[in-house]
Write a protein that holds these residues in place. Structure first.
Motif, PDB file in Angstrom:
ATOM      1  N   PRO A  13       0.800  -1.223   0.000  1.00  0.00           N
ATOM      2  CA  PRO A  13       0.000   0.000   0.000  1.00  0.00           C
ATOM      3  C   PRO A  13       0.837   1.279   0.000  1.00  0.00           C
ATOM      4  N   GLY A  14       2.169   1.135  -0.018  1.00  0.00           N
ATOM      5  CA  GLY A  14       3.023   2.312  -0.058  1.00  0.00           C
ATOM      6  C   GLY A  14       3.759   2.582   1.236  1.00  0.00           C
ATOM      7  N   ASP A  15       3.516   1.735   2.237  1.00  0.00           N
ATOM      8  CA  ASP A  15       4.172   1.961   3.523  1.00  0.00           C
ATOM      9  C   ASP A  15       5.175   0.865   3.894  1.00  0.00           C
ATOM     10  N   GLY A  16       5.491  -0.021   2.936  1.00  0.00           N
ATOM     11  CA  GLY A  16       6.444  -1.096   3.195  1.00  0.00           C
ATOM     12  C   GLY A  16       5.850  -2.323   3.862  1.00  0.00           C
ATOM     13  N   SER A  17       4.539  -2.353   4.049  1.00  0.00           N
ATOM     14  CA  SER A  17       3.905  -3.475   4.748  1.00  0.00           C
ATOM     15  C   SER A  17       3.388  -4.554   3.800  1.00  0.00           C
ATOM     16  N   GLY A  18       3.718  -4.463   2.521  1.00  0.00           N
ATOM     17  CA  GLY A  18       3.218  -5.420   1.538  1.00  0.00           C
ATOM     18  C   GLY A  18       3.740  -6.828   1.766  1.00  0.00           C
ATOM     19  N   THR A  19       2.993  -7.792   1.253  1.00  0.00           N
ATOM     20  CA  THR A  19       3.379  -9.198   1.371  1.00  0.00           C
ATOM     21  C   THR A  19       3.093  -9.924   0.061  1.00  0.00           C
ATOM     22  N   TRP A  20       3.789 -11.043  -0.131  1.00  0.00           N
ATOM     23  CA  TRP A  20       3.510 -11.919  -1.263  1.00  0.00           C
ATOM     24  C   TRP A  20       2.278 -12.740  -0.919  1.00  0.00           C
ATOM     25  N   ARG A  21       1.344 -12.818  -1.862  1.00  0.00           N
ATOM     26  CA  ARG A  21       0.108 -13.579  -1.651  1.00  0.00           C
ATOM     27  C   ARG A  21      -0.035 -14.620  -2.745  1.00  0.00           C
ATOM     28  N   GLN A  22      -0.470 -15.805  -2.343  1.00  0.00           N
ATOM     29  CA  GLN A  22      -0.633 -16.898  -3.279  1.00  0.00           C
ATOM     30  C   GLN A  22      -1.691 -16.566  -4.332  1.00  0.00           C
ATOM     31  N   ALA A  23      -1.416 -16.964  -5.577  1.00  0.00           N
ATOM     32  CA  ALA A  23      -2.368 -16.756  -6.669  1.00  0.00           C
ATOM     33  C   ALA A  23      -3.596 -17.635  -6.457  1.00  0.00           C
ATOM     34  N   ASP A  24      -4.711 -17.195  -6.992  1.00  0.00           N
ATOM     35  CA  ASP A  24      -5.965 -17.939  -6.887  1.00  0.00           C
ATOM     36  C   ASP A  24      -5.905 -19.168  -7.793  1.00  0.00           C
ATOM     37  N   PRO A  25      -5.887 -20.373  -7.234  1.00  0.00           N
ATOM     38  CA  PRO A  25      -5.786 -21.569  -8.071  1.00  0.00           C
ATOM     39  C   PRO A  25      -7.021 -21.822  -8.942  1.00  0.00           C
ATOM     40  N   MET A  39       3.799 -11.800 -27.046  1.00  0.00           N
ATOM     41  CA  MET A  39       3.545 -12.368 -25.724  1.00  0.00           C
ATOM     42  C   MET A  39       2.050 -12.452 -25.497  1.00  0.00           C
ATOM     43  N   THR A  40       1.652 -13.374 -24.629  1.00  0.00           N
ATOM     44  CA  THR A  40       0.257 -13.481 -24.226  1.00  0.00           C
ATOM     45  C   THR A  40       0.205 -13.563 -22.708  1.00  0.00           C
ATOM     46  N   ILE A  41      -0.808 -12.933 -22.144  1.00  0.00           N
ATOM     47  CA  ILE A  41      -1.043 -12.955 -20.711  1.00  0.00           C
ATOM     48  C   ILE A  41      -2.501 -13.338 -20.523  1.00  0.00           C
ATOM     49  N   THR A  42      -2.746 -14.444 -19.827  1.00  0.00           N
ATOM     50  CA  THR A  42      -4.115 -14.914 -19.639  1.00  0.00           C
ATOM     51  C   THR A  42      -4.344 -15.279 -18.183  1.00  0.00           C
ATOM     52  N   PRO A  43      -5.538 -15.228 -17.649  1.00  0.00           N
ATOM     53  CA  PRO A  43      -6.736 -14.819 -18.362  1.00  0.00           C
ATOM     54  C   PRO A  43      -6.915 -13.307 -18.422  1.00  0.00           C
ATOM     55  N   TYR A  44      -6.181 -12.556 -17.593  1.00  0.00           N
ATOM     56  CA  TYR A  44      -6.329 -11.105 -17.561  1.00  0.00           C
ATOM     57  C   TYR A  44      -5.016 -10.452 -17.946  1.00  0.00           C
TER      58      TYR A  44
END
Length: 98
Positions: A13-25, A39-44
């Motif tokens: 969020p801009g304050d250094g408190s970010g974390t890695w979060r698992q992708a939605d399987p 290149m292609t990026i899917t689904p979004y």
């Protein structure tokens, strides 16, 4: 560089408190680099990019129409981490995909 499956996303969020979060399987994401520079990026396709160019061992350019932007990255045999230009910290981690 081939086809890669998204495993984690980093958002700060801009304050250094970010974390890695698992992708939605239930909605797997893929990033594929083709030898012709496309290149292609899917689904979004959050980058709205369709071409790339590697300019160093830590920077590539993503192209969308007549616009382009630098992407920092790290690459090992088993992990591709990309860091798009964000005001706050952000990133994505990918593993090789068949």
């Amino acid at each position: 560089m081939g086809k890669w499956k998204l495993t984690e996303s980093y958002i700060d969020p801009g304050d250094g408190s970010g974390t890695w979060r698992q992708a939605d399987p239930s909605t797997p994401g893929y990033l594929s680099f083709h030898t012709d520079g496309s290149m292609t990026i899917t689904p979004y396709n959050v980058y709205d990019a369709d071409h790339y160019k590697i300019i160093s061992d830590s920077t590539m350019i993503f192209y969308r129409g007549s616009d382009s932007f630098n992407i920092r990255y790290t690459l090992t045999e088993f992990l591709l981490s990309v860091y798009p230009p964000c005001v706050e910290g952000c990133g994505e981690r990918y593993v090789p995909s068949p």
